[in-house]
Design an enzyme around this catalytic site. Structure first.
Site, PDB file in Angstrom:
ATOM      1  NE  ARG A  54      78.779  90.014  38.938  1.00 19.74           N
ATOM      2  CZ  ARG A  54      78.652  89.127  38.199  1.00 19.74           C
ATOM      3  NH1 ARG A  54      78.384  89.487  36.902  1.00 19.74           N
ATOM      4  NH2 ARG A  54      79.292  88.235  38.555  1.00 19.74           N
ATOM      5  CG  HIS A  61      87.920  83.976  40.737  1.00 17.26           C
ATOM      6  ND1 HIS A  61      87.183  83.265  40.865  1.00 17.26           N
ATOM      7  CD2 HIS A  61      87.020  84.209  38.710  1.00 17.26           C
ATOM      8  CE1 HIS A  61      86.458  82.730  40.656  1.00 17.26           C
ATOM      9  NE2 HIS A  61      86.417  83.097  39.387  1.00 17.26           N
ATOM     10  N   GLY A 197      73.417  80.247  33.962  1.00 12.36           N
ATOM     11  CA  GLY A 197      74.848  79.943  34.274  1.00 12.36           C
ATOM     12  C   GLY A 197      75.787  81.052  33.149  1.00 12.36           C
ATOM     13  CB  SER A 201      74.589  88.096  38.920  1.00  9.86           C
ATOM     14  OG  SER A 201      75.872  88.331  39.445  1.00  9.86           O
ATOM     15  CB  SER A 202      70.920  84.623  37.155  1.00  4.85           C
ATOM     16  OG  SER A 202      71.510  83.524  36.944  1.00  4.85           O
ATOM     17  CG  ASP A 248      78.029  88.376  41.534  1.00  3.49           C
ATOM     18  OD1 ASP A 248      78.914  88.341  41.345  1.00  3.49           O
ATOM     19  OD2 ASP A 248      77.901  86.881  41.771  1.00  3.49           O
ATOM     20  CE  LYS A 298      78.337  80.422  41.400  1.00  2.47           C
ATOM     21  NZ  LYS A 298      77.990  81.679  40.881  1.00  2.47           N
TER      22      LYS A 298
HETATM   23  P1  NG1 Z   1      78.957  84.658  39.316  1.00  2.00           P
HETATM   24  O1  NG1 Z   1      79.008  84.915  37.370  1.00  2.00           O
HETATM   25  O2  NG1 Z   1      77.814  85.162  39.748  1.00  2.00           O
HETATM   26  O3  NG1 Z   1      78.823  83.151  39.505  1.00  2.00           O
HETATM   27  C1  NG1 Z   1      80.905  84.151  40.968  1.00  2.00           C
HETATM   28  C2  NG1 Z   1      80.466  85.214  42.384  1.00  2.00           C
HETATM   29  C3  NG1 Z   1      81.546  86.733  42.215  1.00  2.00           C
HETATM   30  C4  NG1 Z   1      82.292  86.493  42.131  1.00  2.00           C
HETATM   31  C5  NG1 Z   1      82.558  85.896  41.125  1.00  2.00           C
HETATM   32  C6  NG1 Z   1      84.000  85.962  39.794  1.00  2.00           C
HETATM   33  C7  NG1 Z   1      78.104  84.445  43.528  1.00  2.00           C
HETATM   34  C8  NG1 Z   1      77.194  83.661  43.782  1.00  2.00           C
HETATM   35  N1  NG1 Z   1      79.580  84.647  42.864  1.00  2.00           N
HETATM   36  O4  NG1 Z   1      80.182  85.122  40.568  1.00  2.00           O
HETATM   37  O5  NG1 Z   1      81.264  86.869  44.714  1.00  2.00           O
HETATM   38  O6  NG1 Z   1      83.750  85.896  43.015  1.00  2.00           O
HETATM   39  O7  NG1 Z   1      82.147  85.013  40.821  1.00  2.00           O
HETATM   40  O8  NG1 Z   1      84.782  87.193  40.351  1.00  2.00           O
HETATM   41  O9  NG1 Z   1      79.160  82.873  43.881  1.00  2.00           O
END
Ligand code: NG1
Length: 565
Positions: A54, A61, A197, A201-202, A248, A298
């Site tokens: 997505r 956040h 990464g 949202s992989s 996500d 992350k």
């Molecule tokens: P991504 O970019 O998929 O790591 C993460 C969180 C979301 C949201 C966003 C910031 C996960 C799986 N997803 O997204 O829920 O908090 O950061 O908006 O941790």
């Protein structure tokens, strides 16, 4: 409501991709994964589970404090060919799997084949359960799969997806005594096009697709709504050590082509599909994703980045509640969204978007109460130390630790309550305004209101500024990409996803996309050496119309063959 619909199950590719050209392109991928599956496992798969990545258009956040976000699914996805493991398999690699065992392979040779099986173990209460005084969890048997959250591997996400299916559909107590109550052994073959990464949202796509694969192979899909799959995938993703919100997973599961999703999480998950404004005569606008190529791990950085934001906002909510005279129980851990509702005296059923907007506008001045006193801290420092944090919380050191730190690892010299709160409430407002601009434009008869794209772009720019300076989730390369995107003609440009690297998303007039990409390529040093497919991987347009495709589907392969000619 979008979240209450069942998971779509398609029996041919043209149902899943009504656009013939897309169906033809996808057909090649599906054919490859099916043929390869048969070669590797010695039998045909019974399903393909798919979940897309997505792009979050705005609302960063704030999902984990239960404010809404505005994502859209992208065409890039994870596909899993799956089926029950057959003991008569002709594959050389085949071994008889234990009940519920999994053989997982990936078309990408970077990811080594894996074999694992869930075990029944007797477990005591978790640290989180212990932190919850109301909990009366006793040692009891539970499913266990080894996930090392300090060293995540590709199969960790598959295991995370399996957990929810095991715990919801195969009660451990029953499974202990009855082998019939075990899941079937499964063969899985993965292929994916979501860069990891990159903020697209992989990981959620992996977890959602895996959850779906285990559901389908075990015949548990009946009665599972999109909303319940989102909830399951959210729980599952916590298994890989990130305390994420649900944005996500909601985007990956609920989105449809042509629309973005206004997704809210309080008092419960709710989702509204909002078509993106399409001008009738003037050129349309598209969203361009540009990967900074700064890979943010992350999980490794969670204690300084993602999980620290989660803790800062949770503690900020308690401190603000104290300052506003809102009484909290010592074990409560409410979010900013909950504190807003209590302050407003809002109904249990929640507020609609208009009511929420008015509420946030009224509340915003109260956020100033989180500014720390100037004295005793370095010039310009707006954070507070851990000792100050404990004092501001009004809890004893032990209680503070139990409620806010026992379940998560974080590290900081100064905790930024004020900046994070300011980001959260202004970003929540921008999401509602973004939605409003889209709705107003969609309701207009004739051409779009003239300022539609400019207004959407402004909100994206403001969001980036806030992510960069208040949430501090950007990085110099991403900031540079956003500036470059603006100078190359974007209406607006911002970081998307968790951040500290990853992708930007920019709103660009469709007829200027080629020129835009060329300018960004020339201006962004890491792109200069990229050509062809490599460049298309790094920077690509997703159209609000057919581009953002979020249908989650399971295809019955035998019928699908007709599509391949
Ligand atoms: P991504 O970019 O998929 O790591 C993460 C969180 C979301 C949201 C966003 C910031 C996960 C799986 N997803 O997204 O829920 O908090 O950061 O908006 O941790």
């Amino acid at each position: 409501m979008a979240a209450q619909l069942p998971i779509p199950v398609f029996t041919s590719l043209d149902q899943a991709f009504p656009d013939l050209q897309t169906a033809a392109i996808q057909g090649v991928r599906y054919k490859e994964v099916v043929e390869e599956y048969e070669k590797r496992f010695g039998h045909k798969p019974t399903y393909i589970a798919r979940a897309p990545g997505r792009v979050n258009l705005i609302g960063e956040h704030i999902d984990y404090v239960l404010f809404g976000a505005f994502p859209a699914a992208i065409e890039r996805d994870i596909l899993i060919a799956c089926g029950p493991s057959l003991p008569s398999s002709t594959s050389g690699a085949a071994e008889t799997l234990t009940v519920g065992g999994v053989r997982a392979e990936n078309l990408n040779p970077k990811y080594a084949p894996q074999t694992f099986a869930p075990m029944l173990k007797t477990a005591g209460p978790s640290a989180q359960e212990e932190a919850d005084a109301a909990s009366t969890v006793h040692a009891e048997s539970a499913w266990h799969l080894d996930i090392n959250t300090r060293e995540l591997r590709w199969e960790s996400y598959i295991k995370a997806g399996y957990y929810g299916v095991l715990s919801r559909f195969f009660p451990a107590a029953l499974a202990e005594t009855d082998k019939q109550a075990h899941p079937v052994p499964v063969d899985l073959l993965f292929t994916g096009s979501v860069p990891s990464g990159s903020g697209l949202s992989s990981s959620a796509a992996m977890v959602v697709a895996s959850t779906l694969a285990f559901l389908t192979v075990n015949n548990k899909l009946d009665g599972v709504t999109k909303g319940s799959l989102v909830e399951m995938a959210m729980e599952n993703e916590k298994r890989v050590g990130v305390n994420s919100g649900g944005l996500d997973q909601a985007a990956s599961v609920i989105c449809t082509p042509h629309s973005a999703l206004y997704v809210t999480f309080y008092p419960k998950l709710d989702a509204e599909l909002i078509p993106l404004p399409t001008p009738r005569t003037s050129p349309r606008a598209v969203f361009v994703c540009a990967n900074s190529l700064v890979v943010s791990d992350k999980v490794v950085s969670a204690k300084w980045h993602y999980n620290l934001r989660v803790v800062e906002t949770l503690v900020g909510a308690r401190v603000l509640a104290n300052k506003l005279g809102i009484t909290l129980g010592p074990n409560e851990r409410p979010t900013f969204r909950v504190i807003l509702s209590r302050w407003l005296g809002a109904p249990e059923s929640g507020l609609d978007a208009d009511g929420l907007k008015v509420g946030i506008e009224r509340f915003l001045p109260e956020v100033e109460k989180l500014r720390p006193p100037r004295e005793g801290r370095p010039a310009g420092e707006e954070g507070v130390t851990l000792d100050e944090l404990v004092e501001l919380s009004g809890l004893s050191k032990e209680q503070f630790h139990k409620v806010y730190l026992s379940w998560v690892e974080v590290e900081a010299e100064y905790f930024q309550l004020y900046k994070r709160a300011r980001h959260v409430f202004t970003e929540a407002l921008r999401v509602i305004e973004f939605r409003e601009v889209c709705l107003r434009a969609n309701a207009a008869s004739g051409e779009l209101p003239a300022d539609t794209l400019v207004k959407l772009g402004e909100l994206m720019d403001q969001s980036h500024e806030s992510c960069s300076t208040l949430c501090e989730s950007s990085c110099p390369e991403v900031d540079a990409l956003c500036r470059l995107a603006k100078s190359a003609g974007a209406f607006g440009s911002r970081i998307t996803g968790a951040g500290w690297g990853g992708c930007t998303v920019s709103l660009v007039a469709e007829d200027k996309v080629g020129e835009f990409i060329q300018k960004v390529k020339e201006g962004y040093e890491p792109y200069r050496a990229l050509e062809g497919e490599k460049l298309r991987e790094a920077i690509f347009a997703t159209k609000p119309s057919a581009g953002a495709f979020g249908e989650l589907f399971v295809a019955l392969l035998l019928d699908m063959c007709s599509c391949w000619g």
